[in-house]
Motif scaffolding. Structure first.
Motif, short mmCIF file in Angstrom:
data_model
loop_
_atom_site.label_atom_id
_atom_site.label_comp_id
_atom_site.label_asym_id
_atom_site.label_seq_id
_atom_site.Cartn_x
_atom_site.Cartn_y
_atom_site.Cartn_z
N TRP A 1 0.82 -1.20 0.00
CA TRP A 1 0.00 0.00 0.00
C TRP A 1 0.86 1.26 0.00
O TRP A 1 0.47 2.27 -0.56
CB TRP A 1 -0.89 0.03 1.21
CG TRP A 1 -1.92 -1.05 1.29
CD1 TRP A 1 -2.05 -2.15 0.48
CD2 TRP A 1 -2.98 -1.13 2.20
NE1 TRP A 1 -3.11 -2.90 0.86
CE2 TRP A 1 -3.71 -2.30 1.93
CE3 TRP A 1 -3.39 -0.33 3.24
CZ2 TRP A 1 -4.83 -2.67 2.65
CZ3 TRP A 1 -4.50 -0.72 3.96
CH2 TRP A 1 -5.22 -1.86 3.66
N GLN A 2 2.00 1.19 0.65
CA GLN A 2 2.79 2.39 0.79
C GLN A 2 3.27 2.94 -0.54
O GLN A 2 3.26 4.15 -0.75
CB GLN A 2 3.97 2.14 1.72
CG GLN A 2 3.55 1.92 3.15
CD GLN A 2 4.73 1.66 4.06
OE1 GLN A 2 5.86 1.55 3.62
NE2 GLN A 2 4.46 1.56 5.35
N VAL A 3 3.70 2.06 -1.42
CA VAL A 3 4.19 2.53 -2.73
C VAL A 3 3.05 3.21 -3.49
O VAL A 3 3.24 4.27 -4.08
CB VAL A 3 4.77 1.35 -3.54
CG1 VAL A 3 5.11 1.79 -4.95
CG2 VAL A 3 5.98 0.78 -2.85
N LEU A 4 1.88 2.61 -3.44
CA LEU A 4 0.73 3.20 -4.13
C LEU A 4 0.30 4.51 -3.47
O LEU A 4 0.06 5.51 -4.16
CB LEU A 4 -0.43 2.19 -4.13
CG LEU A 4 -1.65 2.55 -4.96
CD1 LEU A 4 -1.28 2.82 -6.41
CD2 LEU A 4 -2.66 1.42 -4.88
N LEU A 5 0.22 4.52 -2.17
CA LEU A 5 -0.16 5.75 -1.47
C LEU A 5 0.86 6.87 -1.68
O LEU A 5 0.50 8.03 -1.74
CB LEU A 5 -0.32 5.49 0.03
CG LEU A 5 -1.63 4.89 0.48
CD1 LEU A 5 -1.61 4.66 1.98
CD2 LEU A 5 -2.80 5.77 0.10
N GLN A 6 2.12 6.51 -1.78
CA GLN A 6 3.17 7.52 -1.97
C GLN A 6 2.94 8.31 -3.26
O GLN A 6 3.31 9.47 -3.35
CB GLN A 6 4.55 6.85 -1.97
CG GLN A 6 5.68 7.82 -1.96
CD GLN A 6 5.73 8.69 -0.71
OE1 GLN A 6 5.44 8.25 0.38
NE2 GLN A 6 6.10 9.93 -0.88
N GLN A 7 2.31 7.70 -4.24
CA GLN A 7 2.05 8.39 -5.51
C GLN A 7 1.07 9.55 -5.32
O GLN A 7 1.06 10.50 -6.10
CB GLN A 7 1.51 7.42 -6.55
CG GLN A 7 2.46 6.27 -6.86
CD GLN A 7 3.88 6.72 -7.11
OE1 GLN A 7 4.14 7.58 -7.94
NE2 GLN A 7 4.81 6.14 -6.37
N THR A 8 0.27 9.49 -4.26
CA THR A 8 -0.68 10.59 -4.01
C THR A 8 0.05 11.86 -3.57
O THR A 8 -0.55 12.93 -3.54
CB THR A 8 -1.74 10.21 -2.96
OG1 THR A 8 -1.09 9.92 -1.72
CG2 THR A 8 -2.56 9.02 -3.42
N GLN A 9 1.33 11.74 -3.26
CA GLN A 9 2.10 12.94 -2.91
C GLN A 9 2.08 13.92 -4.07
O GLN A 9 2.04 15.13 -3.86
CB GLN A 9 3.54 12.57 -2.55
CG GLN A 9 4.36 13.78 -2.19
CD GLN A 9 5.75 13.40 -1.71
OE1 GLN A 9 6.08 12.25 -1.52
NE2 GLN A 9 6.56 14.41 -1.51
N ILE A 10 2.08 13.42 -5.28
CA ILE A 10 2.02 14.29 -6.47
C ILE A 10 0.76 15.14 -6.42
O ILE A 10 0.79 16.34 -6.70
CB ILE A 10 2.06 13.45 -7.76
CG1 ILE A 10 3.39 12.69 -7.84
CG2 ILE A 10 1.83 14.31 -8.99
CD1 ILE A 10 3.44 11.62 -8.90
N VAL A 11 -0.34 14.52 -6.03
CA VAL A 11 -1.62 15.23 -5.94
C VAL A 11 -1.53 16.35 -4.91
O VAL A 11 -1.95 17.49 -5.17
CB VAL A 11 -2.76 14.25 -5.58
CG1 VAL A 11 -4.07 14.99 -5.37
CG2 VAL A 11 -2.88 13.17 -6.64
N PHE A 12 -0.97 16.03 -3.74
CA PHE A 12 -0.89 17.03 -2.68
C PHE A 12 0.10 18.14 -3.01
O PHE A 12 -0.13 19.30 -2.68
CB PHE A 12 -0.57 16.37 -1.35
CG PHE A 12 -1.68 15.50 -0.85
CD1 PHE A 12 -2.92 16.03 -0.57
CD2 PHE A 12 -1.49 14.14 -0.70
CE1 PHE A 12 -3.96 15.24 -0.13
CE2 PHE A 12 -2.52 13.33 -0.25
CZ PHE A 12 -3.76 13.88 0.03
#
Length: 144
Positions: A1-12
């Motif tokens: 999950w962490q690798v996938l969730l880390q991609q949301t950093q781009i959104v933020f």
């Protein structure tokens, strides 16, 4: 999950860049952001619903929330650099702020959900961390 969730950093980062720096984005960039959000939701939601261990959801939520300050820091650094601050000075200041935050947040590790490390072991753990930083490879791994 962490690798996938880390991609949301781009959104933020995009969101904070828009709010703080007034950055404008093209339709294709916004579309890419939507794809990231959809991918994170589609990838995590089925697993999150089927998880039987509630602490796994807590860790996922903590990791996700942890992305916010990092994203804000990236945008803040960019803003400060635009003001002409020396990059080495900025790195120095940020490193010391992070160090103080680590010390300030250490008591959270005494909660079971965050590891349940007794506060009495603080000096031991920090000492081992310093030794590891200095290159001592004989430091034991903490799996207790």
């Amino acid at each position: 999950w962490q690798v996938l969730l880390q991609q949301t950093q781009i959104v933020f980062v995009q969101l904070f860049s828009f709010l703080i720096m007034g950055r404008k984005y093209t339709k294709s960039q916004i579309g890419g952001t939507a794809v990231i959000i959809a991918g994170a939701v589609v990838g995590i939601l089925p697993q999150a619903v089927s998880v039987k261990n509630s602490s796994s959801l807590v860790f996922t939520a903590v990791f996700f929330v942890g992305i916010l300050p990092k994203s804000l820091a990236l945008v803040g650094k960019e803003r400060v650099l635009q003001l002409g601050v020396n990059v080495l000075w900025l790195t120095f200041v940020v490193s010391w702020v992070q160090w103080f935050l680590v010390i300030a947040m250490y008591p959270l590790t005494t909660f079971h959900v965050f590891g349940g490390l007794p506060f009495s072991r603080f000096t031991f753990v920090m000492g081992n961390g310093l030794q590891c930083f200095l290159g001592n490879t004989a430091i034991p791994v903490y799996n207790d």
